[in-house]
Design a protein around this motif. Structure first.
Motif, PDB file in Angstrom:
ATOM      1  N   VAL A  85      -6.244   9.916  -5.441  1.00  0.00           N
ATOM      2  CA  VAL A  85      -5.131   9.222  -4.750  1.00  0.00           C
ATOM      3  C   VAL A  85      -5.494   7.839  -4.028  1.00  0.00           C
ATOM      4  CG1 VAL A  85      -2.807   9.114  -3.128  1.00  0.00           C
ATOM      5  CG2 VAL A  85      -2.935  10.779  -4.686  1.00  0.00           C
ATOM      6  N   GLU A  86      -6.119   7.831  -2.893  1.00  0.00           N
ATOM      7  CA  GLU A  86      -6.762   6.856  -2.065  1.00  0.00           C
ATOM      8  C   GLU A  86      -7.718   5.806  -3.165  1.00  0.00           C
ATOM      9  OE1 GLU A  86      -5.665   6.404   0.843  1.00  0.00           O
ATOM     10  OE2 GLU A  86      -4.475   7.748   0.343  1.00  0.00           O
ATOM     11  N   ARG A  87      -8.444   6.574  -3.855  1.00  0.00           N
ATOM     12  CA  ARG A  87      -9.037   5.731  -4.507  1.00  0.00           C
ATOM     13  C   ARG A  87      -8.364   5.457  -5.882  1.00  0.00           C
ATOM     14  NH1 ARG A  87     -13.719   4.197  -5.960  1.00  0.00           N
ATOM     15  NH2 ARG A  87     -14.997   3.932  -8.254  1.00  0.00           N
ATOM     16  N   CYS A  88      -7.403   5.431  -6.237  1.00  0.00           N
ATOM     17  CA  CYS A  88      -6.099   4.675  -7.402  1.00  0.00           C
ATOM     18  C   CYS A  88      -5.907   3.665  -6.044  1.00  0.00           C
ATOM     19  CB  CYS A  88      -5.168   5.985  -7.672  1.00  0.00           C
ATOM     20  SG  CYS A  88      -6.385   7.022  -9.275  1.00  0.00           S
ATOM     21  N   VAL A  89      -5.299   4.147  -5.169  1.00  0.00           N
ATOM     22  CA  VAL A  89      -4.880   2.605  -4.859  1.00  0.00           C
ATOM     23  C   VAL A  89      -5.608   1.725  -3.869  1.00  0.00           C
ATOM     24  CG1 VAL A  89      -3.632   2.603  -1.875  1.00  0.00           C
ATOM     25  CG2 VAL A  89      -2.983   4.507  -3.002  1.00  0.00           C
ATOM     26  N   ASP A  90      -6.856   2.354  -3.885  1.00  0.00           N
ATOM     27  CA  ASP A  90      -7.790   0.898  -3.969  1.00  0.00           C
ATOM     28  C   ASP A  90      -7.414   0.465  -5.106  1.00  0.00           C
ATOM     29  OD1 ASP A  90      -8.144   2.128  -1.036  1.00  0.00           O
ATOM     30  OD2 ASP A  90      -9.884   2.798  -1.601  1.00  0.00           O
ATOM     31  N   ILE A  91      -7.625   0.824  -6.245  1.00  0.00           N
ATOM     32  CA  ILE A  91      -8.156  -0.154  -6.859  1.00  0.00           C
ATOM     33  C   ILE A  91      -7.038  -0.969  -7.645  1.00  0.00           C
ATOM     34  CG2 ILE A  91      -8.419   0.190  -9.675  1.00  0.00           C
ATOM     35  CD1 ILE A  91     -10.699   2.459  -8.931  1.00  0.00           C
ATOM     36  N   GLY A  92      -5.509  -0.152  -7.229  1.00  0.00           N
ATOM     37  CA  GLY A  92      -4.517  -0.532  -7.356  1.00  0.00           C
ATOM     38  C   GLY A  92      -4.191  -1.687  -6.574  1.00  0.00           C
ATOM     39  N   LEU A  93      -4.788  -1.994  -5.910  1.00  0.00           N
ATOM     40  CA  LEU A  93      -4.649  -3.505  -4.305  1.00  0.00           C
ATOM     41  C   LEU A  93      -5.130  -4.479  -4.994  1.00  0.00           C
ATOM     42  CD1 LEU A  93      -5.023  -1.424  -0.778  1.00  0.00           C
ATOM     43  CD2 LEU A  93      -3.054  -2.352  -1.865  1.00  0.00           C
ATOM     44  N   VAL A  94      -6.180  -4.386  -5.482  1.00  0.00           N
ATOM     45  CA  VAL A  94      -7.144  -4.881  -6.248  1.00  0.00           C
ATOM     46  C   VAL A  94      -6.738  -5.420  -8.082  1.00  0.00           C
ATOM     47  CG1 VAL A  94      -9.183  -6.253  -7.011  1.00  0.00           C
ATOM     48  CG2 VAL A  94      -8.804  -4.731  -5.462  1.00  0.00           C
ATOM     49  N   LEU A  95      -5.737  -5.130  -7.909  1.00  0.00           N
ATOM     50  CA  LEU A  95      -5.744  -5.413  -9.393  1.00  0.00           C
ATOM     51  C   LEU A  95      -4.088  -5.360  -9.368  1.00  0.00           C
ATOM     52  CD1 LEU A  95      -6.988  -1.892 -12.022  1.00  0.00           C
ATOM     53  CD2 LEU A  95      -7.850  -4.004 -11.541  1.00  0.00           C
ATOM     54  N   GLU A 137       0.657  -1.778  -0.103  1.00  0.00           N
ATOM     55  CA  GLU A 137       0.344  -0.384  -0.077  1.00  0.00           C
ATOM     56  C   GLU A 137       0.834   0.943  -0.314  1.00  0.00           C
ATOM     57  OE1 GLU A 137      -3.305   2.142   2.729  1.00  0.00           O
ATOM     58  OE2 GLU A 137      -2.643  -0.102   3.251  1.00  0.00           O
ATOM     59  N   THR A 138       2.166   1.222   0.824  1.00  0.00           N
ATOM     60  CA  THR A 138       2.516   2.682   0.526  1.00  0.00           C
ATOM     61  C   THR A 138       3.459   2.846  -0.511  1.00  0.00           C
ATOM     62  OG1 THR A 138       3.079   1.852   2.700  1.00  0.00           O
ATOM     63  CG2 THR A 138       5.263   3.193   1.883  1.00  0.00           C
ATOM     64  N   VAL A 139       4.404   1.605  -1.277  1.00  0.00           N
ATOM     65  CA  VAL A 139       4.386   1.491  -2.596  1.00  0.00           C
ATOM     66  C   VAL A 139       3.122   2.151  -3.019  1.00  0.00           C
ATOM     67  CG1 VAL A 139       5.228   0.923  -4.187  1.00  0.00           C
ATOM     68  CG2 VAL A 139       6.476   0.005  -2.195  1.00  0.00           C
ATOM     69  N   LEU A 140       2.129   2.183  -3.591  1.00  0.00           N
ATOM     70  CA  LEU A 140       0.601   2.284  -4.814  1.00  0.00           C
ATOM     71  C   LEU A 140       0.874   3.657  -4.006  1.00  0.00           C
ATOM     72  CD1 LEU A 140      -1.515  -0.159  -4.995  1.00  0.00           C
ATOM     73  CD2 LEU A 140      -0.585   0.468  -6.878  1.00  0.00           C
ATOM     74  N   ARG A 141       0.823   4.414  -2.673  1.00  0.00           N
ATOM     75  CA  ARG A 141       0.399   5.810  -2.921  1.00  0.00           C
ATOM     76  C   ARG A 141       1.176   6.658  -3.091  1.00  0.00           C
ATOM     77  NH1 ARG A 141      -1.402   4.351   2.156  1.00  0.00           N
ATOM     78  NH2 ARG A 141      -3.626   4.530   1.687  1.00  0.00           N
ATOM     79  N   GLY A 150      -8.266   9.027 -14.434  1.00  0.00           N
ATOM     80  CA  GLY A 150      -8.671  10.066 -15.078  1.00  0.00           C
ATOM     81  C   GLY A 150      -7.215  10.147 -16.040  1.00  0.00           C
ATOM     82  N   VAL A 151      -6.614   9.704 -16.330  1.00  0.00           N
ATOM     83  CA  VAL A 151      -5.986   9.553 -17.510  1.00  0.00           C
ATOM     84  C   VAL A 151      -6.145   9.912 -18.432  1.00  0.00           C
ATOM     85  CG1 VAL A 151      -3.349   9.129 -18.350  1.00  0.00           C
ATOM     86  CG2 VAL A 151      -3.549   8.542 -16.142  1.00  0.00           C
ATOM     87  N   MET A 203       1.344   7.038  -6.796  1.00  0.00           N
ATOM     88  CA  MET A 203      -0.447   7.690  -7.012  1.00  0.00           C
ATOM     89  C   MET A 203      -0.059   9.525  -7.174  1.00  0.00           C
ATOM     90  SD  MET A 203      -2.049   5.289  -8.795  1.00  0.00           S
ATOM     91  CE  MET A 203       0.087   4.775  -9.380  1.00  0.00           C
ATOM     92  N   ALA A 204       0.536   9.442  -5.727  1.00  0.00           N
ATOM     93  CA  ALA A 204       0.702  10.541  -5.389  1.00  0.00           C
ATOM     94  C   ALA A 204       1.739  11.135  -6.489  1.00  0.00           C
ATOM     95  CB  ALA A 204       1.539  11.129  -4.100  1.00  0.00           C
ATOM     96  N   ALA A 205       2.565  10.698  -6.887  1.00  0.00           N
ATOM     97  CA  ALA A 205       3.158  11.283  -8.011  1.00  0.00           C
ATOM     98  C   ALA A 205       2.831  11.082  -9.417  1.00  0.00           C
ATOM     99  CB  ALA A 205       4.373  10.304  -8.323  1.00  0.00           C
ATOM    100  N   LEU A 206       2.282  10.924 -10.166  1.00  0.00           N
ATOM    101  CA  LEU A 206       1.293  10.356 -10.566  1.00  0.00           C
ATOM    102  C   LEU A 206       0.104  12.195 -10.736  1.00  0.00           C
ATOM    103  CD1 LEU A 206       0.468   9.060 -13.730  1.00  0.00           C
ATOM    104  CD2 LEU A 206      -1.212   7.616 -11.986  1.00  0.00           C
TER     105      LEU A 206
END
Length: 202
Positions: A156-166, A137-141, A199-200, A144-147
């Protein structure tokens, strides 16, 4: 506490390979130190000398599988993270991130599933599972913060949540191993899903 000498390095590698085989086939709880020693072709006392106990073997196996090597370099200091963050375009960042993450999952995914399976019955393994999930989660956050610096109004938090699943071991195992997806198809799907969530622009 005694530390292993350079001469123990080949034994350490054999022990980790043996442990990976046994943990991911017969399960962590059912695997004994003796079984690991037999599989590795070393004495039981060698296993205890190099690692101390089974939980330490599992922890070391996770570290090596995630990193892909024995270098003591934290994930956030790895070159692929720097390359992803330095990418000028959001989609390029996602592609670098997802490609590296898929390679990590190729190595560590089966071990993570074994850890998760054992966590319910072993408090120490449960702590290791929780710590590994928190690290992911830390790495993803961080990424995603850089993104978010490249994409307006990114959640950021929604993207982290989705990334944890994917990018979790369950999805990776289901699609690549059970459903037979190619690695490139899996990566493309994850990139596209994260891009939509972030939203890219296409």
């Amino acid at each position: 506490m005694a530390t292993a000498s350079d001469d123990s390095t080949p034994a350490r590698r054999r022990i980790l390979v043996a442990a990976r085989t046994l943990f991911t086939t017969t399960g962590y709880a059912s695997t004994t130190i003796k079984a690991i020693a037999v599989e590795a072709g070393v004495a039981v006392q060698t296993v205890y000398f190099v690692f101390g106990n089974k939980r330490s073997i599992l922890s070391a196996l996770l570290d090596v599988s995630i990193a892909g090597d024995d270098d003591p370099v934290p994930t956030l200091e790895r070159q692929w993270v720097a390359d992803a963050i330095a990418a000028p375009e959001p989609l390029e960042q996602l592609r670098i991130h997802v490609h590296a993450s898929r390679q990590v999952l190729d190595r560590v995914g089966p071990v993570l599933l074994a850890v998760r399976a054992a966590a319910g019955a072993d408090a120490e393994v449960a702590q290791l599972w929780a710590a590994t999930c928190a690290h992911h989660e830390t790495v993803l956050r961080h990424l995603m913060a850089a993104l978010a610096a490249k994409v307006d109004a990114l959640d950021v938090e929604r993207c982290v949540d989705i990334g944890l699943v994917l990018l979790g071991p369950e999805s990776h195992d289901l699609l690549l191993h059970e459903r037979g997806w190619a690695a490139e198809d899996y990566e493309r799907w994850v990139v596209e899903a994260l891009a939509v969530a972030a939203g890219v622009p296409g």
